[in-house]
Design an enzyme around this catalytic site. Sequence first.
Site, PDB file in Angstrom:
ATOM      1  N   CYS A 185      -3.736  -4.148  17.727  1.00 15.13           N
ATOM      2  CA  CYS A 185      -4.088  -2.721  17.672  1.00 15.13           C
ATOM      3  C   CYS A 185      -5.563  -2.594  17.295  1.00 15.13           C
ATOM      4  O   CYS A 185      -6.025  -3.245  16.357  1.00 15.13           O
ATOM      5  CB  CYS A 185      -3.207  -1.999  16.648  1.00 15.13           C
ATOM      6  SG  CYS A 185      -3.575  -0.233  16.546  1.00 15.13           S
ATOM      7  N   CYS A 237      -6.273   0.120  10.033  1.00 16.13           N
ATOM      8  CA  CYS A 237      -5.449   0.547   8.892  1.00 16.13           C
ATOM      9  C   CYS A 237      -5.265  -0.643   7.933  1.00 16.13           C
ATOM     10  O   CYS A 237      -4.695  -1.670   8.324  1.00 16.13           O
ATOM     11  CB  CYS A 237      -4.097   1.062   9.371  1.00 16.13           C
ATOM     12  SG  CYS A 237      -4.244   2.215  10.753  1.00 16.13           S
ATOM     13  N   CYS A 289      14.285   4.674  16.910  1.00 11.53           N
ATOM     14  CA  CYS A 289      12.859   4.966  16.797  1.00 11.53           C
ATOM     15  C   CYS A 289      12.044   3.776  17.297  1.00 11.53           C
ATOM     16  O   CYS A 289      12.183   2.663  16.791  1.00 11.53           O
ATOM     17  CB  CYS A 289      12.559   5.250  15.333  1.00 11.53           C
ATOM     18  SG  CYS A 289      10.838   5.588  15.023  1.00 11.53           S
ATOM     19  N   CYS A 300       8.040  14.059  12.690  1.00 11.34           N
ATOM     20  CA  CYS A 300       8.357  13.155  11.589  1.00 11.34           C
ATOM     21  C   CYS A 300       7.014  12.719  11.035  1.00 11.34           C
ATOM     22  O   CYS A 300       6.252  12.039  11.732  1.00 11.34           O
ATOM     23  CB  CYS A 300       9.156  11.965  12.133  1.00 11.34           C
ATOM     24  SG  CYS A 300       9.370  10.634  10.951  1.00 11.34           S
ATOM     25  N   ARG A 323      12.836  10.641   4.072  1.00 13.33           N
ATOM     26  CA  ARG A 323      13.333   9.274   4.317  1.00 13.33           C
ATOM     27  C   ARG A 323      12.729   8.260   3.356  1.00 13.33           C
ATOM     28  O   ARG A 323      11.511   8.125   3.264  1.00 13.33           O
ATOM     29  CB  ARG A 323      13.036   8.854   5.766  1.00 13.33           C
ATOM     30  CG  ARG A 323      13.593   7.451   6.090  1.00 13.33           C
ATOM     31  CD  ARG A 323      13.503   7.091   7.564  1.00 13.33           C
ATOM     32  NE  ARG A 323      14.132   8.106   8.380  1.00 13.33           N
ATOM     33  CZ  ARG A 323      13.490   8.844   9.279  1.00 13.33           C
ATOM     34  NH1 ARG A 323      12.218   8.656   9.480  1.00 13.33           N
ATOM     35  NH2 ARG A 323      14.135   9.760   9.967  1.00 13.33           N
TER      36      ARG A 323
HETATM   37  N1  SAM Z   1       0.282   2.834  15.802  1.00  9.99           N
HETATM   38  C1  SAM Z   1       1.005   4.010  15.526  1.00  9.99           C
HETATM   39  C2  SAM Z   1       0.476   4.773  14.348  1.00  9.99           C
HETATM   40  O1  SAM Z   1      -0.114   4.159  13.446  1.00  9.99           O
HETATM   41  O2  SAM Z   1       0.686   5.967  14.292  1.00  9.99           O
HETATM   42  C3  SAM Z   1       2.491   3.784  15.356  1.00  9.99           C
HETATM   43  C4  SAM Z   1       2.983   2.555  14.612  1.00  9.99           C
HETATM   44  S1  SAM Z   1       2.494   2.416  12.896  1.00  9.99           S
HETATM   45  C5  SAM Z   1       3.005   0.787  12.484  1.00  9.99           C
HETATM   46  C6  SAM Z   1       3.649   3.539  12.083  1.00  9.99           C
HETATM   47  C7  SAM Z   1       3.535   3.743  10.593  1.00  9.99           C
HETATM   48  O3  SAM Z   1       4.062   2.614   9.908  1.00  9.99           O
HETATM   49  C8  SAM Z   1       2.156   3.900   9.988  1.00  9.99           C
HETATM   50  O4  SAM Z   1       1.649   5.188  10.133  1.00  9.99           O
HETATM   51  C9  SAM Z   1       2.414   3.598   8.522  1.00  9.99           C
HETATM   52  O5  SAM Z   1       2.712   4.778   7.828  1.00  9.99           O
HETATM   53  C10 SAM Z   1       3.637   2.675   8.561  1.00  9.99           C
HETATM   54  N2  SAM Z   1       3.290   1.324   8.097  1.00  9.99           N
HETATM   55  C11 SAM Z   1       2.612   0.387   8.790  1.00  9.99           C
HETATM   56  N3  SAM Z   1       2.466  -0.739   8.060  1.00  9.99           N
HETATM   57  C12 SAM Z   1       3.053  -0.512   6.868  1.00  9.99           C
HETATM   58  C13 SAM Z   1       3.202  -1.297   5.684  1.00  9.99           C
HETATM   59  N4  SAM Z   1       2.725  -2.521   5.592  1.00  9.99           N
HETATM   60  N5  SAM Z   1       3.888  -0.756   4.652  1.00  9.99           N
HETATM   61  C14 SAM Z   1       4.375   0.510   4.736  1.00  9.99           C
HETATM   62  N6  SAM Z   1       4.247   1.295   5.831  1.00  9.99           N
HETATM   63  C15 SAM Z   1       3.583   0.794   6.879  1.00  9.99           C
HETATM   64  C1  DTB Z   2       7.506   5.046   9.006  1.00  9.99           C
HETATM   65  O1  DTB Z   2       7.130   5.967   8.268  1.00  9.99           O
HETATM   66  N1  DTB Z   2       7.767   3.824   8.600  1.00  9.99           N
HETATM   67  C2  DTB Z   2       8.172   2.967   9.701  1.00  9.99           C
HETATM   68  C3  DTB Z   2       8.191   3.963  10.900  1.00  9.99           C
HETATM   69  N2  DTB Z   2       7.709   5.175  10.305  1.00  9.99           N
HETATM   70  C4  DTB Z   2       7.515   3.643  12.141  1.00  9.99           C
HETATM   71  C5  DTB Z   2       7.353   1.755   9.839  1.00  9.99           C
HETATM   72  C6  DTB Z   2       7.347   0.900   8.594  1.00  9.99           C
HETATM   73  C7  DTB Z   2       6.573  -0.336   8.879  1.00  9.99           C
HETATM   74  C8  DTB Z   2       6.651  -1.325   7.760  1.00  9.99           C
HETATM   75  C9  DTB Z   2       5.838  -2.537   8.003  1.00  9.99           C
HETATM   76  C10 DTB Z   2       6.247  -3.324   9.204  1.00  9.99           C
HETATM   77  O2  DTB Z   2       7.445  -3.661   9.389  1.00  9.99           O
HETATM   78  O3  DTB Z   2       5.344  -3.691   9.981  1.00  9.99           O
HETATM   79 FE1  SF4 Z   3      -2.434   0.278  14.652  1.00  5.26          FE
HETATM   80 FE2  SF4 Z   3      -2.790   1.479  12.297  1.00  5.26          FE
HETATM   81 FE3  SF4 Z   3      -0.535   1.933  13.769  1.00  5.26          FE
HETATM   82 FE4  SF4 Z   3      -1.000  -0.446  12.540  1.00  5.26          FE
HETATM   83  S1  SF4 Z   3      -0.659   1.533  11.559  1.00  5.26           S
HETATM   84  S2  SF4 Z   3      -0.221  -0.135  14.607  1.00  5.26           S
HETATM   85  S3  SF4 Z   3      -3.218  -0.672  12.802  1.00  5.26           S
HETATM   86  S4  SF4 Z   3      -2.642   2.475  14.294  1.00  5.26           S
END
Ligand code: SAM
Ligand code: DTB
Ligand code: SF4
Length: 317
Positions: free
Chosen positions: A54, A58, A98, A189, A261
């Site tokens: 990606c 983040c 999801c 959400c 959630r």
């Molecule tokens: N790339 C898209 C975005 O960031 O909107 C969708 C996938 S992203 C992995 C979805 C969400 O997962 C992020 O907005 C974040 O809130 C959560 N997330 C990602 N990594 C995480 C972590 N290590 N611990 C907790 N939540 C996490």
């Molecule tokens: C959300 O708030 N948490 C989920 C879902 N929406 C997409 C993702 C959590 C990701 C946790 C770290 C991982 O498994 O990569």
């Molecule tokens: Fe990409 Fe940030 Fe979503 Fe992770 S949380 S997949 S780095 S946009």
Amino acid sequence: MSELKHDWTLAEINQLFDLPFNDLLFKAHSIHRENFDPNKVQVSSLLNIKTGACPEDCSYCSQSSKYDSGLEREKLMQIQQVKEAAKKAKDLGSERFCMGAAWRNPTDKSLDVVIDMIKEVKDLGMESCVTLGMLSEPQAKKLKEAGLDYYNHNIDTSKEHYSNVITTREFQDRLDTIDHVQQAGINVCSGGILGLGETVEDRASMLQTLANMDQHPNSVPMNLLVPVPGTPFETMERPSDIDFIRSIAVARILMPQSVVRLSAGRTDMSETMQASCFFAGANSVFYGDELLTTPNVTQSRDEALFKGLGINMHQHA
Ligand code: SAM
Ligand code: DTB
Ligand code: SF4
């Protein structure tokens, strides 16, 4: 049903955070009972349909190309695999499927593929949710036409703390996408992550942004950071259990009719802590052995937890 308020001040929210714990929990639980069956928890299952590489930075994420978390990148998944995973989730009792993609935003071509996936999920009689990064207005409309039920797009933290966590986009970009989703008539959400080095004020500010949206998000995921080795936030200090539970309670009070959630991070929470979160107003979890790239509480442990607490999984949300 509680009346909905969209003009919360930071002072009002800080006052809630400052309440004695028992007073806060009593207030949150009373509101919870007015609006929901307190012994029901909605369950959603996750599938990462596109892994890693990606372009966003983040600081918490295993899937950013900027850090080496050791994760193997994978192309967009085949429809057949998605169908099988959704079927499995349905058989486990999950009502919403999801699908997440490690994109900054989807291309129109990849959106078409995701739309086919959404249709497969709908054909199984499940609710559909996707999280694909930023969306343009026409893309949100297209997803609505395809029958998408929910779009997940977290604001993650406060507007004040945002640039300490992510520099490749702005807080306003998130709000714009949420607006496109809401305008298209898709359920929103949106929530955040605790444990990103934020202050209590930041938590109050994040919840204020969510609660003061024109419509409260239908679903509010509260994640506890899953520390991923190789990411900048790998050694971030974890919020205390009490502080996490307080934030759930405040979310419940500010957004009385939203489904809150208890999301990522449950593997590191005791059963007692999870029980307290359910008492404070959480009424949904991710169900199934995996989140996106990290493990979740196993289905058998969750079954035992729900049984012990007398909690039923929603069959009809
Ligand atoms: N790339 C898209 C975005 O960031 O909107 C969708 C996938 S992203 C992995 C979805 C969400 O997962 C992020 O907005 C974040 O809130 C959560 N997330 C990602 N990594 C995480 C972590 N290590 N611990 C907790 N939540 C996490
Ligand atoms: C959300 O708030 N948490 C989920 C879902 N929406 C997409 C993702 C959590 C990701 C946790 C770290 C991982 O498994 O990569
Ligand atoms: Fe990409 Fe940030 Fe979503 Fe992770 S949380 S997949 S780095 S946009």
